[in-house]
Scaffold this motif. Structure first.
Motif, mmCIF file in Angstrom:
data_model
loop_
_atom_site.group_PDB
_atom_site.id
_atom_site.type_symbol
_atom_site.label_atom_id
_atom_site.label_comp_id
_atom_site.label_asym_id
_atom_site.label_seq_id
_atom_site.Cartn_x
_atom_site.Cartn_y
_atom_site.Cartn_z
ATOM 1 N N PHE A 48 2.574 11.893 4.351
ATOM 2 C CA PHE A 48 1.543 11.008 4.567
ATOM 3 C C PHE A 48 1.084 10.246 3.603
ATOM 4 O O PHE A 48 0.643 9.046 3.528
ATOM 5 N N PHE A 49 0.954 10.809 2.285
ATOM 6 C CA PHE A 49 0.654 10.036 1.144
ATOM 7 C C PHE A 49 1.335 8.800 1.008
ATOM 8 O O PHE A 49 0.888 7.620 0.711
ATOM 9 N N THR A 50 2.734 9.033 1.226
ATOM 10 C CA THR A 50 3.514 7.763 0.846
ATOM 11 C C THR A 50 3.393 6.724 1.910
ATOM 12 O O THR A 50 3.503 5.447 1.580
ATOM 13 N N LEU A 51 2.965 6.968 2.945
ATOM 14 C CA LEU A 51 2.751 6.110 4.032
ATOM 15 C C LEU A 51 1.381 5.469 4.191
ATOM 16 O O LEU A 51 1.132 4.723 4.987
ATOM 17 N N SER A 52 0.515 6.005 3.198
ATOM 18 C CA SER A 52 -0.775 5.634 3.024
ATOM 19 C C SER A 52 -1.497 5.964 4.394
ATOM 20 O O SER A 52 -2.431 5.082 4.789
ATOM 21 N N LEU A 53 -1.327 7.318 4.856
ATOM 22 C CA LEU A 53 -1.843 7.486 6.220
ATOM 23 C C LEU A 53 -3.119 8.552 5.920
ATOM 24 O O LEU A 53 -3.260 8.995 4.594
ATOM 25 N N GLY A 54 -3.759 8.553 6.901
ATOM 26 C CA GLY A 54 -5.093 9.503 6.907
ATOM 27 C C GLY A 54 -6.155 9.030 6.418
ATOM 28 O O GLY A 54 -7.418 9.297 6.921
ATOM 29 N N PHE A 55 -6.265 8.046 5.483
ATOM 30 C CA PHE A 55 -7.584 7.467 4.839
ATOM 31 C C PHE A 55 -7.791 6.109 5.360
ATOM 32 O O PHE A 55 -8.739 5.572 4.638
ATOM 33 N N SER A 56 -7.515 5.804 6.507
ATOM 34 C CA SER A 56 -7.877 4.562 7.316
ATOM 35 C C SER A 56 -7.396 3.435 6.652
ATOM 36 O O SER A 56 -7.789 2.270 6.917
ATOM 37 N N VAL A 57 -6.320 3.517 5.507
ATOM 38 C CA VAL A 57 -5.950 2.176 4.792
ATOM 39 C C VAL A 57 -5.181 1.486 6.061
ATOM 40 O O VAL A 57 -5.477 0.232 6.031
ATOM 41 N N MET A 58 -4.481 2.113 6.727
ATOM 42 C CA MET A 58 -3.670 1.463 7.553
ATOM 43 C C MET A 58 -4.642 0.819 8.773
ATOM 44 O O MET A 58 -4.393 0.003 9.616
ATOM 45 N N PHE A 90 -8.217 9.467 -9.196
ATOM 46 C CA PHE A 90 -7.348 10.095 -9.917
ATOM 47 C C PHE A 90 -5.946 9.204 -9.902
ATOM 48 O O PHE A 90 -5.570 9.221 -11.063
ATOM 49 N N TYR A 91 -5.827 8.309 -8.942
ATOM 50 C CA TYR A 91 -4.666 7.485 -8.910
ATOM 51 C C TYR A 91 -4.564 6.670 -10.074
ATOM 52 O O TYR A 91 -3.855 6.130 -10.925
ATOM 53 N N SER A 92 -5.822 5.930 -10.444
ATOM 54 C CA SER A 92 -6.178 5.166 -11.187
ATOM 55 C C SER A 92 -5.987 5.656 -12.815
ATOM 56 O O SER A 92 -5.688 5.024 -13.780
ATOM 57 N N SER A 152 0.782 -1.078 0.057
ATOM 58 C CA SER A 152 0.128 -0.097 0.077
ATOM 59 C C SER A 152 1.018 1.127 -0.151
ATOM 60 O O SER A 152 0.591 2.011 -1.011
ATOM 61 N N ALA A 153 1.935 1.069 0.758
ATOM 62 C CA ALA A 153 2.877 2.412 0.897
ATOM 63 C C ALA A 153 3.436 2.830 -0.395
ATOM 64 O O ALA A 153 3.663 3.584 -0.840
ATOM 65 N N VAL A 154 4.069 1.667 -0.612
ATOM 66 C CA VAL A 154 5.102 1.690 -1.835
ATOM 67 C C VAL A 154 4.149 1.982 -3.072
ATOM 68 O O VAL A 154 3.468 1.073 -3.570
ATOM 69 N N GLY A 155 4.245 3.268 -4.073
ATOM 70 C CA GLY A 155 3.185 3.304 -5.170
ATOM 71 C C GLY A 155 3.813 4.183 -5.783
ATOM 72 O O GLY A 155 4.952 4.830 -5.751
ATOM 73 N N LEU A 156 2.941 5.017 -6.563
ATOM 74 C CA LEU A 156 3.253 6.228 -7.454
ATOM 75 C C LEU A 156 3.937 7.213 -6.675
ATOM 76 O O LEU A 156 4.738 7.968 -7.030
ATOM 77 N N GLY A 157 3.375 7.303 -5.058
ATOM 78 C CA GLY A 157 3.959 8.392 -4.488
ATOM 79 C C GLY A 157 5.505 8.313 -4.373
ATOM 80 O O GLY A 157 6.301 9.302 -4.325
ATOM 81 N N ASN A 158 5.932 6.999 -4.271
ATOM 82 C CA ASN A 158 7.598 6.770 -4.015
ATOM 83 C C ASN A 158 8.315 7.101 -5.399
ATOM 84 O O ASN A 158 9.214 7.715 -5.367
ATOM 85 N N ILE A 159 7.912 6.345 -6.407
ATOM 86 C CA ILE A 159 8.847 6.469 -7.645
ATOM 87 C C ILE A 159 8.424 7.547 -8.726
ATOM 88 O O ILE A 159 9.401 7.731 -9.330
ATOM 89 N N LEU A 199 -7.649 17.026 2.205
ATOM 90 C CA LEU A 199 -8.368 15.736 2.708
ATOM 91 C C LEU A 199 -7.350 15.022 3.467
ATOM 92 O O LEU A 199 -7.560 14.765 4.823
ATOM 93 N N LEU A 200 -5.883 14.995 3.186
ATOM 94 C CA LEU A 200 -4.947 14.193 4.012
ATOM 95 C C LEU A 200 -4.421 15.137 5.140
ATOM 96 O O LEU A 200 -4.692 14.413 6.583
ATOM 97 N N PRO A 201 -4.183 16.293 5.152
ATOM 98 C CA PRO A 201 -4.166 16.913 6.731
ATOM 99 C C PRO A 201 -5.674 17.094 7.545
ATOM 100 O O PRO A 201 -5.243 16.770 8.947
ATOM 101 N N ILE A 254 -4.921 -1.275 -4.870
ATOM 102 C CA ILE A 254 -5.983 -2.396 -4.068
ATOM 103 C C ILE A 254 -5.968 -1.768 -2.621
ATOM 104 O O ILE A 254 -7.233 -2.127 -2.182
ATOM 105 N N SER A 255 -5.096 -1.314 -2.111
ATOM 106 C CA SER A 255 -5.476 -0.709 -0.675
ATOM 107 C C SER A 255 -6.638 0.218 -0.603
ATOM 108 O O SER A 255 -7.337 0.207 0.335
ATOM 109 N N LEU A 256 -6.347 1.044 -1.651
ATOM 110 C CA LEU A 256 -7.420 1.949 -1.803
ATOM 111 C C LEU A 256 -8.752 1.463 -1.894
ATOM 112 O O LEU A 256 -9.942 2.115 -1.366
HETATM 113 N N1 TRP Z 1 0.826 5.369 -0.590
HETATM 114 C C1 TRP Z 1 0.680 5.299 -2.032
HETATM 115 C C2 TRP Z 1 1.696 5.849 -2.853
HETATM 116 O O1 TRP Z 1 2.679 6.399 -2.350
HETATM 117 C C3 TRP Z 1 -0.673 5.739 -2.219
HETATM 118 C C4 TRP Z 1 -1.858 5.246 -1.430
HETATM 119 C C5 TRP Z 1 -2.262 4.000 -1.082
HETATM 120 C C6 TRP Z 1 -2.559 6.158 -0.046
HETATM 121 N N2 TRP Z 1 -3.232 4.036 -0.074
HETATM 122 C C7 TRP Z 1 -3.099 5.345 0.413
HETATM 123 C C8 TRP Z 1 -2.534 7.411 -0.049
HETATM 124 C C9 TRP Z 1 -4.041 5.977 1.474
HETATM 125 C C10 TRP Z 1 -3.271 7.855 1.119
HETATM 126 C C11 TRP Z 1 -3.922 7.014 1.815
HETATM 127 O O2 TRP Z 1 1.615 5.803 -3.752
#
Ligand code: TRP
Length: 444
Positions: free
Chosen positions: A220-230, A101-103, A20-27, A373-375, A319-321
């Motif tokens: 926050f985005f790269t760690l998939s935080l804020g949106f309850s995924v974790m 929009f990620y998609s 979930s964490a490793v995504g478009l955000g990282n690369i 939304l994230l903050p 898939i995590s989203l």
């Molecule tokens: N972390 C992912 C990325 O870096 C994106 C992502 C997946 C995400 N699940 C999330 C971001 C939940 C915020 C909240 O590409």
């Protein structure tokens, strides 16, 4: 009610969470935010944000998730604070917007895999981007990306998510290391490394207001935080796992992938021009990278590998989203997982269609997520755990781990005071930027 699935092992959970964490955000986003914001200076602030604010916030979601053992909305009720469910609800809504929009960007990646194979972007990288980033091609690719995401989520937590990420994460790591090794041979390597790695601290001091919000948003985005995924992922976790140890592993691997991506992207940029060309937003990143591949020997083959890595990373995140709204609907309304995954996935795809109208539309989705939304979501979670459910939270953090009381107490105060303050500053600056963008017509 059907038995809730759980991860088959602790490693299964770590793979899924790293996925979930490793995504478009990282690369994609990380190297280009770094390029746009002064290179190494941004890197320093970003790393501080990840470890000082991101890691404690991940613990916030983990304690809610494991204690709640439910989807992110119901978890608040299970903890005894049902009137806080709106915070989980906001998270679920935010995953819909984010995935929509990620998609679309996932679809761009698909087009670039094809372009690497056919050589379509070699001649004119800018024109190729223009032809795939919006319009019918973008809509079609967005749809295909979403269908693959739906397929994995419909297969379930262990057969779908766990199995897919156990394959994708090692593949991403091995291929990125190989790409990084290749990048050392490029002409631009040393100039790239120095822009990336030797910080000029006066840049931070002079640009504090413009560096901090993107660095925090990115953390926050790269760690998939804020949106309850974790929250959702840790709800499938066993009682006797150490949350800080698992979270630490996830944060470290995620950071390694981002740093590695920088070791690929910076030499590549400097081999063919420098960082400037890459700073201008969503599309310039693709244009700069593809332009570089187009000029280098064997660029097509290497570009193919690079975009394949990006696709794996994007899918293991998308898939995590989708899992968050799907687990909410299946557990609340009793529909089957596969029906729900298809219905929600298609609905989300529709929400994303405007992001295929042009890159400024996509930029608007992106900014709403990063700056608003994230903050807001992180703020609510930190206040909830720090001030409302504090006793349960401290108890849950200590469970299954050998960390002492001084660590949990320090964490609690950090979550009570430092995290909300940092987020409020970010939110203020972010809203300001969003407002400016809306009034000067930057989006529509
Ligand atoms: N972390 C992912 C990325 O870096 C994106 C992502 C997946 C995400 N699940 C999330 C971001 C939940 C915020 C909240 O590409």
């Amino acid at each position: 009610m059907a038995q809730r699935e759980t991860w088959t092992s602790r490693i299964g959970f770590i793979f899924a969470a790293v996925g979930s964490a490793v995504g478009l955000g990282n690369i994609w986003s990380f190297p280009f935010q770094t390029a746009a914001n002064g290179g190494a200076a941004f890197l320093v602030v970003y790393l501080l944000a990840v470890f000082l604010i991101g890691f404690p916030t991940m613990m916030v979601e983990f304690v809610i998730g494991r204690r709640g053992e439910q989807n992110p909305v119901a978890a608040f009720g299970k903890l005894g604070y049902g009137n806080w469910s709106f915070a989980g609800g906001l998270g679920v809504l935010s995953t819909l917007v984010t995935l929509s929009f990620y998609s679309v960007v996932g679809g761009w990646v698909l087009s670039y895999i094809v372009g690497s194979a056919t050589g379509a972007y070699f001649g004119d990288a800018g024109a190729y981007f223009g032809s795939v980033a919006s319009g019918p091609t973008a809509i079609a690719a967005h749809g295909i990306f979403m269908l693959v995401t739906i397929g994995i989520v419909a297969s379930g937590v262990t057969d779908g998510i766990e199995r897919a990420t156990k394959f994708m994460i090692p593949a991403i790591l091995v291929l990125l290391v190989a790409l990084g090794a290749w990048a050392t041979t490029l002409d631009g390597a040393s100039a790239g490394y120095s822009y990336y790695l030797s910080p000029d601290f006066s840049v931070i001091a002079n640009n504090f207001g413009s560096i901090v919000p993107p660095a925090m948003g990115q953390a926050f985005f790269t760690l998939s935080l804020g949106f309850s995924v974790m929250i959702a992922y840790s709800s499938y976790l066993g009682r006797d796992d150490s949350l800080p140890a698992d979270g630490g592993a996830i944060v470290v691997v995620n950071t390694m992938v981002a740093l590695l991506a920088g070791f690929v992207v910076f030499p590549l940029l400097f081999a063919t021009g420098g960082a400037e060309g890459a700073g201008g937003g969503a599309g310039t990143a693709f244009i700069a990278i593809a332009g570089a591949f187009g000029q280098l020997p064997a660029g097509g083959a290497i570009g193919f590998v690079f975009f394949a890595v990006l696709l794996f990373a994007a899918l293991s995140s998308s898939i995590s989203l989708l899992e968050v709204p799907v687990s909410y609907v299946t557990e609340n309304y009793g529909y089957s997982r596969s029906t729900t995954a298809v219905a929600m996935g298609l609905g989300i795809a529709l929400i994303g269609v405007p992001a295929t109208f042009g890159t400024s539309w996509l930029g608007f989705y992106n900014d709403v997520v990063f700056k608003l939304l994230l903050p807001i979501s992180v703020f609510l979670l930190a206040v909830f755990v720090g001030w409302v459910a504090d006793t349960e939270a401290v108890d849950e953090l200590g469970r299954g781990s050998t960390i002492g009381e001084s660590f949990t107490t320090a964490w609690l105060w950090w979550v009570r005071v430092v995290v909300p303050l940092a987020v409020v500053v970010t939110l203020y600056l972010g809203i300001d930027a969003l407002y400016t963008g809306l009034t000067n017509g930057a989006y529509f």
